[in-house]
Design a protein around this motif. Structure first.
Motif, short mmCIF file in Angstrom:
data_model
loop_
_atom_site.label_atom_id
_atom_site.label_comp_id
_atom_site.label_asym_id
_atom_site.label_seq_id
_atom_site.Cartn_x
_atom_site.Cartn_y
_atom_site.Cartn_z
N ASP A 1 -8.14 -10.50 -32.35
CA ASP A 1 -8.26 -9.05 -32.33
C ASP A 1 -8.65 -8.19 -33.57
OD1 ASP A 1 -8.19 -9.22 -29.40
OD2 ASP A 1 -6.09 -9.39 -29.25
N THR B 1 -13.23 -0.33 -21.50
CA THR B 1 -13.43 0.09 -22.99
C THR B 1 -14.57 0.42 -23.16
OG1 THR B 1 -11.18 -1.22 -23.72
CG2 THR B 1 -12.81 0.03 -25.49
N SER C 1 -5.49 -0.72 -29.45
CA SER C 1 -4.54 -0.94 -28.50
C SER C 1 -5.13 -0.68 -27.23
CB SER C 1 -3.40 -0.10 -29.06
OG SER C 1 -2.57 -0.42 -29.98
N LEU C 2 -6.11 0.45 -27.25
CA LEU C 2 -6.71 0.91 -25.97
C LEU C 2 -7.72 -0.23 -25.38
CD1 LEU C 2 -7.39 3.27 -23.90
CD2 LEU C 2 -9.21 3.82 -25.64
N ARG C 3 -8.35 -0.88 -26.45
CA ARG C 3 -9.13 -2.08 -26.04
C ARG C 3 -8.42 -3.16 -25.75
NH1 ARG C 3 -9.76 -5.55 -30.12
NH2 ARG C 3 -10.73 -7.38 -29.49
N MET C 4 -7.24 -3.52 -25.97
CA MET C 4 -6.50 -4.47 -25.59
C MET C 4 -5.84 -4.23 -24.18
SD MET C 4 -4.75 -5.75 -29.16
CE MET C 4 -3.69 -7.01 -28.58
N ALA C 5 -5.39 -3.01 -23.92
CA ALA C 5 -4.91 -2.57 -22.80
C ALA C 5 -6.02 -2.55 -21.68
CB ALA C 5 -4.27 -1.31 -22.84
N LEU C 6 -7.02 -1.96 -21.99
CA LEU C 6 -8.28 -1.88 -20.76
C LEU C 6 -8.97 -3.14 -20.71
CD1 LEU C 6 -9.21 1.71 -21.60
CD2 LEU C 6 -7.54 0.98 -19.90
#
Length: 161
Positions: free
Chosen positions: A5, A106, A96-101
């Motif tokens: 990541d 994203t 963090s947004l990329r990992m969550a969505l």
């Protein structure tokens, strides 16, 4: 956080993502032009892109202005792909947004950011003629088009193994 990541996106993926998004954005622009005017004149689309750099002089141009519009268009698409690749790896809130969505959602969100940035920052600061903002079917098509045809391919190509 997995090391993958944090690894930078390889340059060839950034270039492929930018070229794909640029090509799809031209398809979007031609489709919207056809829907609004009932005709497609690719040179006019490229002239309008070049107008951002040279203003009204683009109306007088021929093949050279079309080429300048194409180069400018693909350069901007490559810059957006590089922004995605950098921000999703090096900016903690975006990462963090990329990992969550995940990459697809994203990418759709990134397409919305691209549309808003171009509409409200880049184009108004350019020499391109300004259009008043108004809610319309064309505006909705442009927003959704940027999400699906720019943000999504940039994300999916950038994230591909």
């Amino acid at each position: 956080m997995p090391e993958a990541d944090l690894a930078p996106v390889p340059l060839d993926r950034v270039v492929r993502a930018g070229l794909a998004a640029g090509a799809l954005d031209l398809v979007l622009a031609l489709g919207i032009t056809f829907a609004v005017r009932g005709t497609i004149v690719p040179g006019k689309v490229l002239q309008s892109i070049a107008a951002g750099a040279v203003g009204d002089a683009a109306k007088e141009g021929g093949v050279r202005i079309w080429a300048a519009g194409a180069v400018l268009h693909f350069t901007i698409a490559l810059i957006w792909a590089a922004i995605y690749a950098f921000s999703t790896r090096r900016l903690p809130p975006v990462r963090s947004l990329r990992m969550a969505l995940g990459p697809a959602r994203t990418g759709l969100l990134f397409g919305l950011v691209v549309w808003a940035s171009m509409r409200f920052i880049v184009v108004p600061l350019s020499h391109a003629p300004s259009n008043a903002f108004k809610f319309s079917a064309v505006m909705v098509a442009m927003v959704v088009g940027h999400m699906v045809m720019i943000g999504l391919p940039i994300a999916l190509i950038s994230e591909r193994d």
